[in-house]
Enzyme design. Structure first.
Site, PDB file in Angstrom:
ATOM      1  N   ARG A  25      52.854  32.428  32.231  1.00 13.43           N
ATOM      2  CA  ARG A  25      53.035  33.675  31.714  1.00 13.43           C
ATOM      3  C   ARG A  25      53.716  34.625  32.633  1.00 13.43           C
ATOM      4  O   ARG A  25      54.249  35.767  32.399  1.00 13.43           O
ATOM      5  CB  ARG A  25      51.827  34.308  31.024  1.00 13.43           C
ATOM      6  CG  ARG A  25      51.438  33.692  29.893  1.00 13.43           C
ATOM      7  CD  ARG A  25      49.961  34.230  29.868  1.00 13.43           C
ATOM      8  NE  ARG A  25      49.381  35.630  29.856  1.00 13.43           N
ATOM      9  CZ  ARG A  25      48.991  36.349  28.671  1.00 13.43           C
ATOM     10  NH1 ARG A  25      48.993  35.706  27.427  1.00 13.43           N
ATOM     11  NH2 ARG A  25      48.462  37.230  28.934  1.00 13.43           N
ATOM     12  N   ARG A  28      58.713  35.024  34.807  1.00 16.85           N
ATOM     13  CA  ARG A  28      60.003  35.934  35.127  1.00 16.85           C
ATOM     14  C   ARG A  28      59.837  36.444  36.643  1.00 16.85           C
ATOM     15  O   ARG A  28      58.583  36.301  37.258  1.00 16.85           O
ATOM     16  CB  ARG A  28      59.878  37.090  34.155  1.00 16.85           C
ATOM     17  CG  ARG A  28      58.663  37.913  34.352  1.00 16.85           C
ATOM     18  CD  ARG A  28      58.607  38.857  33.135  1.00 16.85           C
ATOM     19  NE  ARG A  28      57.475  39.758  33.124  1.00 16.85           N
ATOM     20  CZ  ARG A  28      56.079  39.369  32.693  1.00 16.85           C
ATOM     21  NH1 ARG A  28      55.978  38.217  32.351  1.00 16.85           N
ATOM     22  NH2 ARG A  28      55.051  40.021  32.984  1.00 16.85           N
ATOM     23  N   CYS A  49      32.447  69.032  48.778  1.00 15.99           N
ATOM     24  CA  CYS A  49      31.914  67.535  48.710  1.00 15.99           C
ATOM     25  C   CYS A  49      30.483  67.457  49.244  1.00 15.99           C
ATOM     26  O   CYS A  49      30.161  68.014  50.583  1.00 15.99           O
ATOM     27  CB  CYS A  49      32.781  66.764  50.003  1.00 15.99           C
ATOM     28  SG  CYS A  49      32.398  65.004  50.275  1.00 15.99           S
ATOM     29  N   CYS A  52      30.197  65.614  53.077  1.00 16.38           N
ATOM     30  CA  CYS A  52      30.613  66.181  54.461  1.00 16.38           C
ATOM     31  C   CYS A  52      29.638  66.768  55.056  1.00 16.38           C
ATOM     32  O   CYS A  52      28.738  67.146  54.406  1.00 16.38           O
ATOM     33  CB  CYS A  52      31.592  67.181  53.849  1.00 16.38           C
ATOM     34  SG  CYS A  52      33.503  66.557  53.515  1.00 16.38           S
ATOM     35  N   ASN A  74      19.540  57.743  48.685  1.00 14.04           N
ATOM     36  CA  ASN A  74      19.910  58.413  47.748  1.00 14.04           C
ATOM     37  C   ASN A  74      19.142  59.415  46.865  1.00 14.04           C
ATOM     38  O   ASN A  74      17.951  59.152  46.302  1.00 14.04           O
ATOM     39  CB  ASN A  74      20.536  57.247  46.705  1.00 14.04           C
ATOM     40  CG  ASN A  74      21.539  57.653  45.632  1.00 14.04           C
ATOM     41  OD1 ASN A  74      21.599  58.933  44.967  1.00 14.04           O
ATOM     42  ND2 ASN A  74      22.563  56.974  45.293  1.00 14.04           N
ATOM     43  N   HIS A 115      36.553  63.588  55.806  1.00 13.52           N
ATOM     44  CA  HIS A 115      36.754  63.485  54.239  1.00 13.52           C
ATOM     45  C   HIS A 115      38.192  62.705  53.817  1.00 13.52           C
ATOM     46  O   HIS A 115      37.873  62.208  52.710  1.00 13.52           O
ATOM     47  CB  HIS A 115      36.855  64.866  53.545  1.00 13.52           C
ATOM     48  CG  HIS A 115      36.522  64.743  52.017  1.00 13.52           C
ATOM     49  ND1 HIS A 115      35.649  64.458  51.247  1.00 13.52           N
ATOM     50  CD2 HIS A 115      37.672  65.051  51.186  1.00 13.52           C
ATOM     51  CE1 HIS A 115      35.918  64.688  49.924  1.00 13.52           C
ATOM     52  NE2 HIS A 115      37.118  64.943  49.743  1.00 13.52           N
ATOM     53  N   ASN A 155      31.898  50.984  46.298  1.00 15.51           N
ATOM     54  CA  ASN A 155      32.789  51.186  45.281  1.00 15.51           C
ATOM     55  C   ASN A 155      33.983  52.241  45.825  1.00 15.51           C
ATOM     56  O   ASN A 155      33.576  53.463  46.172  1.00 15.51           O
ATOM     57  CB  ASN A 155      32.219  51.891  44.055  1.00 15.51           C
ATOM     58  CG  ASN A 155      31.258  50.729  43.392  1.00 15.51           C
ATOM     59  OD1 ASN A 155      31.577  49.535  43.372  1.00 15.51           O
ATOM     60  ND2 ASN A 155      30.076  51.294  42.921  1.00 15.51           N
ATOM     61  N   SER A 163      32.833  58.838  42.256  1.00 13.91           N
ATOM     62  CA  SER A 163      33.103  60.010  42.012  1.00 13.91           C
ATOM     63  C   SER A 163      33.486  60.878  43.076  1.00 13.91           C
ATOM     64  O   SER A 163      33.930  62.062  43.070  1.00 13.91           O
ATOM     65  CB  SER A 163      31.905  60.495  41.220  1.00 13.91           C
ATOM     66  OG  SER A 163      30.836  60.823  42.193  1.00 13.91           O
ATOM     67  N   HIS A 166      35.062  60.680  49.571  1.00  7.93           N
ATOM     68  CA  HIS A 166      34.731  60.653  51.193  1.00  7.93           C
ATOM     69  C   HIS A 166      34.305  59.256  51.266  1.00  7.93           C
ATOM     70  O   HIS A 166      33.598  58.556  50.371  1.00  7.93           O
ATOM     71  CB  HIS A 166      33.340  61.573  51.424  1.00  7.93           C
ATOM     72  CG  HIS A 166      33.111  61.637  52.784  1.00  7.93           C
ATOM     73  ND1 HIS A 166      33.236  63.001  53.364  1.00  7.93           N
ATOM     74  CD2 HIS A 166      32.372  60.948  53.560  1.00  7.93           C
ATOM     75  CE1 HIS A 166      32.796  62.929  54.389  1.00  7.93           C
ATOM     76  NE2 HIS A 166      32.104  61.918  54.864  1.00  7.93           N
ATOM     77  N   HIS A 168      32.332  56.303  52.115  1.00  6.66           N
ATOM     78  CA  HIS A 168      31.106  55.995  52.130  1.00  6.66           C
ATOM     79  C   HIS A 168      30.720  54.607  51.257  1.00  6.66           C
ATOM     80  O   HIS A 168      31.662  54.160  50.592  1.00  6.66           O
ATOM     81  CB  HIS A 168      30.274  56.779  51.492  1.00  6.66           C
ATOM     82  CG  HIS A 168      30.301  57.162  49.994  1.00  6.66           C
ATOM     83  ND1 HIS A 168      31.688  57.690  49.342  1.00  6.66           N
ATOM     84  CD2 HIS A 168      29.442  56.767  48.813  1.00  6.66           C
ATOM     85  CE1 HIS A 168      31.164  57.583  48.073  1.00  6.66           C
ATOM     86  NE2 HIS A 168      30.318  57.050  47.683  1.00  6.66           N
ATOM     87  N   GLN A 170      27.097  51.964  49.663  1.00  6.29           N
ATOM     88  CA  GLN A 170      25.740  52.158  49.331  1.00  6.29           C
ATOM     89  C   GLN A 170      25.012  50.656  49.807  1.00  6.29           C
ATOM     90  O   GLN A 170      25.661  49.705  50.027  1.00  6.29           O
ATOM     91  CB  GLN A 170      25.484  52.340  47.938  1.00  6.29           C
ATOM     92  CG  GLN A 170      26.269  53.361  47.515  1.00  6.29           C
ATOM     93  CD  GLN A 170      26.231  53.670  45.868  1.00  6.29           C
ATOM     94  OE1 GLN A 170      24.734  53.588  45.417  1.00  6.29           O
ATOM     95  NE2 GLN A 170      27.187  53.854  45.293  1.00  6.29           N
ATOM     96  N   HIS A 298      29.112  36.124  53.407  1.00  8.68           N
ATOM     97  CA  HIS A 298      30.713  36.365  53.060  1.00  8.68           C
ATOM     98  C   HIS A 298      30.695  37.756  52.349  1.00  8.68           C
ATOM     99  O   HIS A 298      29.702  38.202  52.117  1.00  8.68           O
ATOM    100  CB  HIS A 298      31.115  35.195  52.356  1.00  8.68           C
ATOM    101  CG  HIS A 298      30.300  34.963  51.031  1.00  8.68           C
ATOM    102  ND1 HIS A 298      29.065  34.213  50.868  1.00  8.68           N
ATOM    103  CD2 HIS A 298      30.715  35.536  49.697  1.00  8.68           C
ATOM    104  CE1 HIS A 298      28.945  34.153  49.836  1.00  8.68           C
ATOM    105  NE2 HIS A 298      29.472  34.949  48.963  1.00  8.68           N
ATOM    106  N   LYS A 313      43.918  45.451  35.448  1.00 10.20           N
ATOM    107  CA  LYS A 313      43.451  44.436  34.896  1.00 10.20           C
ATOM    108  C   LYS A 313      42.227  44.696  34.166  1.00 10.20           C
ATOM    109  O   LYS A 313      41.087  45.337  34.723  1.00 10.20           O
ATOM    110  CB  LYS A 313      43.225  43.046  35.778  1.00 10.20           C
ATOM    111  CG  LYS A 313      42.378  41.999  35.239  1.00 10.20           C
ATOM    112  CD  LYS A 313      43.320  41.215  34.143  1.00 10.20           C
ATOM    113  CE  LYS A 313      42.310  39.739  33.789  1.00 10.20           C
ATOM    114  NZ  LYS A 313      43.030  39.079  32.580  1.00 10.20           N
ATOM    115  N   TYR A 318      39.200  38.001  25.201  1.00  6.47           N
ATOM    116  CA  TYR A 318      38.874  36.623  25.532  1.00  6.47           C
ATOM    117  C   TYR A 318      38.086  36.655  26.708  1.00  6.47           C
ATOM    118  O   TYR A 318      37.259  35.844  26.966  1.00  6.47           O
ATOM    119  CB  TYR A 318      40.272  35.646  25.915  1.00  6.47           C
ATOM    120  CG  TYR A 318      39.979  34.219  26.033  1.00  6.47           C
ATOM    121  CD1 TYR A 318      39.904  33.409  25.287  1.00  6.47           C
ATOM    122  CD2 TYR A 318      39.772  33.923  27.444  1.00  6.47           C
ATOM    123  CE1 TYR A 318      39.579  31.996  25.250  1.00  6.47           C
ATOM    124  CE2 TYR A 318      39.596  32.438  27.663  1.00  6.47           C
ATOM    125  CZ  TYR A 318      39.411  31.487  26.747  1.00  6.47           C
ATOM    126  OH  TYR A 318      39.196  30.318  26.898  1.00  6.47           O
TER     127      TYR A 318
END
Length: 349
Positions: A25, A28, A49, A52, A74, A115, A155, A163, A166, A168, A170, A298, A313, A318
């Site tokens: 696919r 090209r 923030c 900060c 947290n 930040h 993340n 969200s 800064h 960071h 977890q 790893h 993506k 599927y």
């Protein structure tokens, strides 16, 4: 016929799952969506923030005026250390409804007081302090009798649900071993029993011999696109020598890990000239007191970007109903990342 010519599926040795690859696919020429570089510059300090230095967090606590790394529990944790008297109990053994209490701790790790920086631009010195903080937290949390697994992760980017820009990460430390690390542990243990060797040590030897999926390596780590990658530009950082967890790294190895992470993050940012989003996580041996000698620690990077900084993506249709699918082969993805400069695009303008 080669992997680049025909649809095929690849086995993920760590999970036992398959991924469908449809390289025909993309016959090209590569024509990623043309977008201007993301030149967004955040302030070094943001008064709004909650991460900060000196600012008030959402839960009301005040951050210290930290000048290095900073870690705290947290304020709105997904886990609690005590299940309490009202915790759900087991249903009868013959029931199809199964639930049990889960306890643990959730920690937030600020990589820097700045930040406006990410791991791609923190430099290896600061990245090394992040590695040291991971080790400290892993040692402290893993020593607790009520903790069986310590999941370190990050993340990055709003598309990954982060969200706050800064820098960071977890840690969620749980009583039980979560599903994905448990599966990887089972697979590694089964391989060790059958072959009397380490799955990832053997896999790394194959990858280093072939070279086509390796981005780069340093004295202690290899950075590669795994043969069974699911996400378009998924990567792994794998120690060259067998280590079950991050505490087995010596000083030089910690330096090498910081080096590998910074270099990888720069390549990611340069690919589409944007602050590259991803979910990153360290998979390593549980801390439940059992023998986990076959474990080879790893780091996984799962980035969602596909063709540009605005084309992602999606795992739908599927993928959700049958199995993961990708058009871009792991080899093509590795080449594109390997071809990127290790000087950040924001530093060249």
């Amino acid at each position: 016929m080669t992997f680049e010519d025909t649809p095929h599926r690849r086995l993920n040795q760590l999970t036992g799952e398959w991924v469908l690859v449809s390289p025909h696919r993309t016959k090209r020429p590569w024509q990623g969506q043309q977008e201007a570089p993301d030149m967004t510059m955040l302030p070094e300090y943001d008064a709004d923030c909650y991460l900060c230095p000196g600012n008030v967090r959402a839960g009301g606590a005040v951050n210290p005026s930290y000048t290095d790394t900073f870690v705290f529990t947290n304020d709105f944790a997904a886990l609690l250390p005590d299940a309490g008297d009202d915790a759900p109990t087991h249903f009868p053994k013959d029931s199809l409804l199964v639930a049990e209490p889960e306890t643990g701790l959730c920690r937030v790790l600020c990589y820097s007081p700045r930040h406006d920086l990410t791991l791609a631009r923190l430099g290896t010195g600061t990245a090394r302090k992040v590695v040291d903080l991971w080790c400290e937290e892993f040692q402290t949390l893993g020593a607790r009798d009520d903790i069986g697994y310590v999941q370190i992760f990050e993340n990055r980017g709003s598309v990954m649900g982060c969200s706050n820009p800064h820098p960071h990460g977890q840690i969620w430390a749980t009583r039980t071993v979560p599903m994905y690390p448990a599966t990887e542990g089972t697979r590694q243990a089964a391989f060790a029993r059958k072959h009397d060797s380490c799955l990832l040590c053997d896999y790394l030897a194959v990858e280093r011999e072939r070279g086509e999926r390796i981005l780069f390596e340093n004295d202690a780590f290899v950075v590669l696109v795994p043969f069974w990658a699911t996400w378009p530009f998924e990567t792994m950082i794998v120690p060259k020598h067998h280590m079950s967890n991050i505490l087995e790294m010596d000083t030089d190895c910690r330096d090498a890990l910081a080096d590998a992470m910074v270099r990888l993050n720069i390549r990611y940012d340069n690919l589409f000239q944007t602050s590259f989003p991803y979910s990153m996580g360290i998979h390593q041996a549980p801390t439940d007191g059992a023998d986990h000698a076959p474990w080879h620690f790893h780091i996984h990077y799962y980035p969602p970007l596909l063709r540009s900084r605005s084309v992602k993506k999606f795992m739908v249709g599927y993928e959700m109903m049958a199995m993961p699918q990708r058009d871009l082969t792991a080899e093509s993805a590795a080449k594109r990342l390997r071809d990127q400069s290790e000087q950040h695009y924001l530093e060249t303008r």
